[in-house]
Design a protein around this motif. Structure first.
Motif, mmCIF file in Angstrom:
data_model
loop_
_atom_site.group_PDB
_atom_site.id
_atom_site.type_symbol
_atom_site.label_atom_id
_atom_site.label_comp_id
_atom_site.label_asym_id
_atom_site.label_seq_id
_atom_site.Cartn_x
_atom_site.Cartn_y
_atom_site.Cartn_z
ATOM 1 N N ASP A 5 55.556 -3.647 120.918
ATOM 2 C CA ASP A 5 56.597 -4.430 121.571
ATOM 3 C C ASP A 5 56.536 -4.237 123.084
ATOM 4 O O ASP A 5 56.654 -5.198 123.856
ATOM 5 C CB ASP A 5 57.960 -4.026 121.031
ATOM 6 N N PHE A 6 56.340 -2.997 123.507
ATOM 7 C CA PHE A 6 56.287 -2.705 124.935
ATOM 8 C C PHE A 6 55.062 -3.340 125.584
ATOM 9 O O PHE A 6 55.163 -4.029 126.603
ATOM 10 C CB PHE A 6 56.284 -1.191 125.149
ATOM 11 N N ILE A 7 53.904 -3.148 124.992
ATOM 12 C CA ILE A 7 52.675 -3.607 125.632
ATOM 13 C C ILE A 7 52.587 -5.127 125.656
ATOM 14 O O ILE A 7 52.029 -5.729 126.570
ATOM 15 C CB ILE A 7 51.430 -2.997 124.936
ATOM 16 N N MET A 8 53.170 -5.807 124.648
ATOM 17 C CA MET A 8 53.081 -7.264 124.600
ATOM 18 C C MET A 8 54.133 -7.954 125.458
ATOM 19 O O MET A 8 53.956 -9.092 125.879
ATOM 20 C CB MET A 8 53.211 -7.746 123.156
ATOM 21 N N HIS A 9 55.256 -7.281 125.724
ATOM 22 C CA HIS A 9 56.364 -7.943 126.407
ATOM 23 C C HIS A 9 56.575 -7.456 127.837
ATOM 24 O O HIS A 9 57.450 -7.958 128.534
ATOM 25 C CB HIS A 9 57.659 -7.754 125.602
ATOM 26 N N ARG A 10 55.783 -6.498 128.280
ATOM 27 C CA ARG A 10 55.955 -5.976 129.622
ATOM 28 C C ARG A 10 55.357 -6.930 130.649
ATOM 29 O O ARG A 10 54.596 -7.850 130.324
ATOM 30 C CB ARG A 10 55.296 -4.602 129.740
ATOM 31 N N LEU A 11 55.675 -6.696 131.918
ATOM 32 C CA LEU A 11 55.112 -7.501 132.998
ATOM 33 C C LEU A 11 53.630 -7.199 133.192
ATOM 34 O O LEU A 11 53.212 -6.034 133.083
ATOM 35 C CB LEU A 11 55.851 -7.208 134.305
ATOM 36 N N PRO A 12 52.834 -8.214 133.480
ATOM 37 C CA PRO A 12 51.436 -7.949 133.840
ATOM 38 C C PRO A 12 51.359 -7.306 135.208
ATOM 39 O O PRO A 12 52.316 -7.368 135.988
ATOM 40 C CB PRO A 12 50.815 -9.357 133.854
ATOM 41 N N PRO A 13 50.231 -6.672 135.545
ATOM 42 C CA PRO A 13 50.092 -6.072 136.874
ATOM 43 C C PRO A 13 50.238 -7.125 137.962
ATOM 44 O O PRO A 13 49.790 -8.256 137.803
ATOM 45 C CB PRO A 13 48.669 -5.494 136.869
ATOM 46 N N CYS A 14 50.888 -6.747 139.052
ATOM 47 C CA CYS A 14 51.033 -7.638 140.200
ATOM 48 C C CYS A 14 49.812 -7.437 141.085
ATOM 49 O O CYS A 14 49.768 -6.522 141.906
ATOM 50 C CB CYS A 14 52.324 -7.318 140.947
ATOM 51 N N LEU A 15 48.802 -8.296 140.916
ATOM 52 C CA LEU A 15 47.515 -8.114 141.585
ATOM 53 C C LEU A 15 47.370 -8.955 142.842
ATOM 54 O O LEU A 15 46.340 -8.910 143.493
ATOM 55 C CB LEU A 15 46.370 -8.470 140.622
ATOM 56 N N GLY A 16 48.373 -9.760 143.165
ATOM 57 C CA GLY A 16 48.251 -10.628 144.321
ATOM 58 C C GLY A 16 47.134 -11.624 144.132
ATOM 59 O O GLY A 16 46.968 -12.205 143.072
ATOM 60 N N TRP A 17 46.311 -11.798 145.150
ATOM 61 C CA TRP A 17 45.235 -12.791 145.092
ATOM 62 C C TRP A 17 43.936 -12.201 144.586
ATOM 63 O O TRP A 17 42.944 -12.906 144.462
ATOM 64 C CB TRP A 17 45.009 -13.376 146.492
ATOM 65 N N ASP A 18 43.896 -10.922 144.301
ATOM 66 C CA ASP A 18 42.656 -10.276 143.877
ATOM 67 C C ASP A 18 42.556 -10.317 142.371
ATOM 68 O O ASP A 18 43.189 -9.534 141.678
ATOM 69 C CB ASP A 18 42.629 -8.822 144.376
ATOM 70 N N SER A 19 41.741 -11.232 141.846
ATOM 71 C CA SER A 19 41.567 -11.323 140.398
ATOM 72 C C SER A 19 40.162 -10.910 139.978
ATOM 73 O O SER A 19 39.740 -11.178 138.856
ATOM 74 C CB SER A 19 41.849 -12.763 139.918
ATOM 75 N N ASP A 20 39.415 -10.249 140.902
ATOM 76 C CA ASP A 20 38.048 -9.854 140.570
ATOM 77 C C ASP A 20 37.994 -8.905 139.391
ATOM 78 O O ASP A 20 37.026 -8.879 138.632
ATOM 79 C CB ASP A 20 37.376 -9.183 141.782
ATOM 80 N N SER A 21 39.041 -8.091 139.225
ATOM 81 C CA SER A 21 39.036 -7.089 138.158
ATOM 82 C C SER A 21 39.407 -7.676 136.806
ATOM 83 O O SER A 21 39.485 -6.954 135.825
ATOM 84 C CB SER A 21 40.004 -5.966 138.508
ATOM 85 N N LEU A 22 39.599 -8.997 136.738
ATOM 86 C CA LEU A 22 40.038 -9.607 135.492
ATOM 87 C C LEU A 22 38.899 -10.222 134.703
ATOM 88 O O LEU A 22 39.110 -10.789 133.650
ATOM 89 C CB LEU A 22 41.090 -10.689 135.784
ATOM 90 N N ALA A 23 37.689 -10.134 135.221
ATOM 91 C CA ALA A 23 36.531 -10.657 134.502
ATOM 92 C C ALA A 23 35.409 -9.633 134.602
ATOM 93 O O ALA A 23 35.226 -9.007 135.641
ATOM 94 C CB ALA A 23 36.088 -11.986 135.101
ATOM 95 N N PRO A 24 34.647 -9.442 133.495
ATOM 96 C CA PRO A 24 33.540 -8.487 133.562
ATOM 97 C C PRO A 24 32.577 -8.882 134.671
ATOM 98 O O PRO A 24 32.255 -10.049 134.862
ATOM 99 C CB PRO A 24 32.885 -8.622 132.178
ATOM 100 N N GLY A 25 32.133 -7.918 135.425
ATOM 101 C CA GLY A 25 31.206 -8.197 136.516
ATOM 102 C C GLY A 25 30.450 -6.939 136.889
ATOM 103 O O GLY A 25 30.769 -5.843 136.429
ATOM 104 N N GLY A 26 29.442 -7.106 137.707
ATOM 105 C CA GLY A 26 28.666 -5.946 138.116
ATOM 106 C C GLY A 26 27.688 -5.520 137.038
ATOM 107 O O GLY A 26 27.405 -6.244 136.088
ATOM 108 N N LYS A 27 27.209 -4.304 137.171
ATOM 109 C CA LYS A 27 26.166 -3.823 136.259
ATOM 110 C C LYS A 27 26.753 -3.384 134.921
ATOM 111 O O LYS A 27 27.884 -2.914 134.839
ATOM 112 C CB LYS A 27 25.420 -2.661 136.902
ATOM 113 N N LEU A 28 25.952 -3.538 133.881
ATOM 114 C CA LEU A 28 26.353 -3.109 132.542
ATOM 115 C C LEU A 28 26.389 -1.584 132.467
ATOM 116 O O LEU A 28 25.577 -0.911 133.105
ATOM 117 C CB LEU A 28 25.377 -3.641 131.496
ATOM 118 N N PRO A 29 27.314 -1.033 131.681
ATOM 119 C CA PRO A 29 27.319 0.426 131.513
ATOM 120 C C PRO A 29 26.145 0.900 130.659
ATOM 121 O O PRO A 29 25.849 0.315 129.614
ATOM 122 C CB PRO A 29 28.658 0.691 130.809
#
Length: 477
Positions: A333-357
């Motif tokens: 209930d908490f994880i589904m209904h809480r506010l998402p992070p306030c990231l401003g205009w930086d959405s780079d961290s929302l898609a996989p990118g960079g080198k593979l682990p």
């Protein structure tokens, strides 16, 4: 609380407008007097100059706290959170009575609701405010105010509990609500004008529900004071209170920030006991023996209390030796209904990118405060990592971001069903229970090498890292 999908073109247009409004918000805001570096610093600055350890030792769930600051910088910042003049523009967004706004007044100790039908018209709203001396109650303003979003998102990380808010705008010489108590911990920030408050001794300590109390029952106030812009007031759930705007003040605006609803030990036990019984019954034959014949047909089951007491003691013994307590519903209930992070205009961290682990990579967890590791009672030998669906995590420029922010704490129908009518599921990854220690290792470390993960083979280590990376849960350093 995610909304249903579809109508992406319309959402895109709406989002462009939201982005423009967000830029205006940012331009108009006074410099923040709150510290957003992390949840601890935010809460510390919110209650300053009171120290956190003093607050939780002396005030939390015990007694009210009044912080009168007389600081123009704090007053100016609080004013940027919400003010009466914001209502004209907000009404243009299609606000509805009941859902978004309530109009009310306390008359002879009772709440009188003056709502109209349908959408809110600003001129009518202002008329009720000016002529009928009605209070405007604005529900969950963090949906429209980025600074409140930032505050509440950090507070949800700090408390590990949902955090909601309401704005109350009351004209002079008027009172919106009768004396009552709430089932939440309350933080009041005075934004505009002055508000006269009276607090009373609780009739129900740490109450679990909202209730109105009559004047002849509450006695004399234990606290009475005037809140001015920049002031903060805290009081525990169950504290009886009432407030009015004094004559001579054009109006009062304050925001109520609330948390810890249904977040007690009793609630946690109700959530955790089923999992504890499920696990204990695997090893304890006493819990697998049959109940007496016709027990379910009897009215008086007093004879069973001794047996139940014995079984509860066995559960307690098992709890002393268990490593994992399975609590899932409260976490979901908490994880589904809480506010998402306030990231401003930086959405780079929302898609996989960079080198593979790879096996020699160093990794670290992203969004630790928004990531949940859960061992669920209904999933034998499985552990899950859970976070809200990525579609509600978008930055301010994402059309889907509104799905999370705009419905936060609004109790929409979409809580229980998705767009096709099916039950909504939490989003995340499921792993064998043997992965639990490695997941904890990632969660608790600032950085960790993939090859050092607590798993038996390099293939398992790489697969775990790749799975988390593909869901944007880790970054490769």
């Amino acid at each position: 609380m995610p909304k249903k999908g579809g109508k992406h073109a319309e959402m895109g247009k709406e989002t462009q407008a939201q982005c423009k409004r967000a830029k205006l918000e940012a331009a108009c805001c006074s410099p923040s007097v709150l510290h957003f570096e992390n949840p601890d610093s935010l809460f510390g600055s919110l209650i300053s100059p009171i120290k956190e350890e003093v607050f939780f030792k002396e005030y939390w769930e015990q007694k009210p706290l009044l912080v009168q600051r007389n600081d123009p910088l704090v007053a100016a910042y609080y004013l940027s959170l919400f003010q009466l003049s914001d209502l004209r523009e907000l009404c243009s967004r299609g606000l509805c009575y009941g859902r978004d706004v309530n109009i009310c007044r306390c008359v002879n100790g009772k709440k009188k609701v003056l709502n109209k039908e349908g959408k809110v018209n600003y001129m009518q709203l202002k008329k009720d405010f000016d002529q009928k001396k009605a209070t405007i109650q604005f529900h969950q303003p963090q949906r429209f105010k980025e600074e409140l979003w930032k505050i509440q998102e950090k507070l949800e990380c700090y408390f590990g509990s949902l955090v909601g808010s309401n704005v109350y705008i009351t004209p002079q010489g008027s009172q919106g609500l009768p004396p009552h108590y709430d089932d939440v911990e309350v933080f009041i920030l005075q934004l505009e004008g002055e508000k006269h408050w009276r607090l009373y001794k609780p009739t129900v300590h740490l109450a679990r529900e909202y209730n109105v109390e009559s004047e002849d029952r509450i006695g004399t106030p234990t606290h009475e004071f005037i809140l001015k812009p920049g002031d903060l007031l805290y009081f525990p759930r169950g504290t009886i209170h009432q407030a009015d705007t004094p004559l001579g003040t054009s109006h009062s605006t304050h925001v109520t920030i609330s948390t810890y609803q249904n977040n007690s030990w009793g609630d946690f036990l109700l959530d955790a006991i089923p999992g504890l019984v499920f696990d204990t019954a695997k090893d304890d034959v006493a819990l697998r023996t049959s109940i007496p014949r016709q027990l379910l047909m009897q009215v008086n089951t007093a004879d069973c209390t001794k047996k139940l007491s014995s079984l509860l003691r066995r559960l307690a013994d098992h709890l002393d030796h268990t490593r994992e307590l399975r609590s899932s519903d409260m976490k979901k209930d908490f994880i589904m209904h809480r506010l998402p992070p306030c990231l401003g205009w930086d959405s780079d961290s929302l898609a996989p990118g960079g080198k593979l682990p790879k096996i020699d990579s160093k990794i670290r967890l992203q969004f630790r405060d928004h990531t949940l590791i859960s061992v669920e009672p209904d999933q034998e030998n499985a552990v899950s990592t859970v976070k809200p669906p990525l579609c509600i995590w978008g930055g301010l420029g994402s059309a889907c971001e509104a799905c999370g922010r705009d419905t936060h704490m609004m109790g929409t129908e979409d809580d229980t069903a998705s767009g096709d009518g099916t039950s909504q599921q939490t989003h995340g990854l499921r792993f064998p229970l043997s992965y639990l220690e490695a997941l904890k290792q990632i969660w608790s470390s600032s950085t960790v090498s993939v090859k050092e993960l607590n798993l038996t083979s390099d293939e398992e280590k790489e697969n775990l890292a790749l799975s988390l990376w593909s869901e944007c849960l880790i970054e490769v350093l």
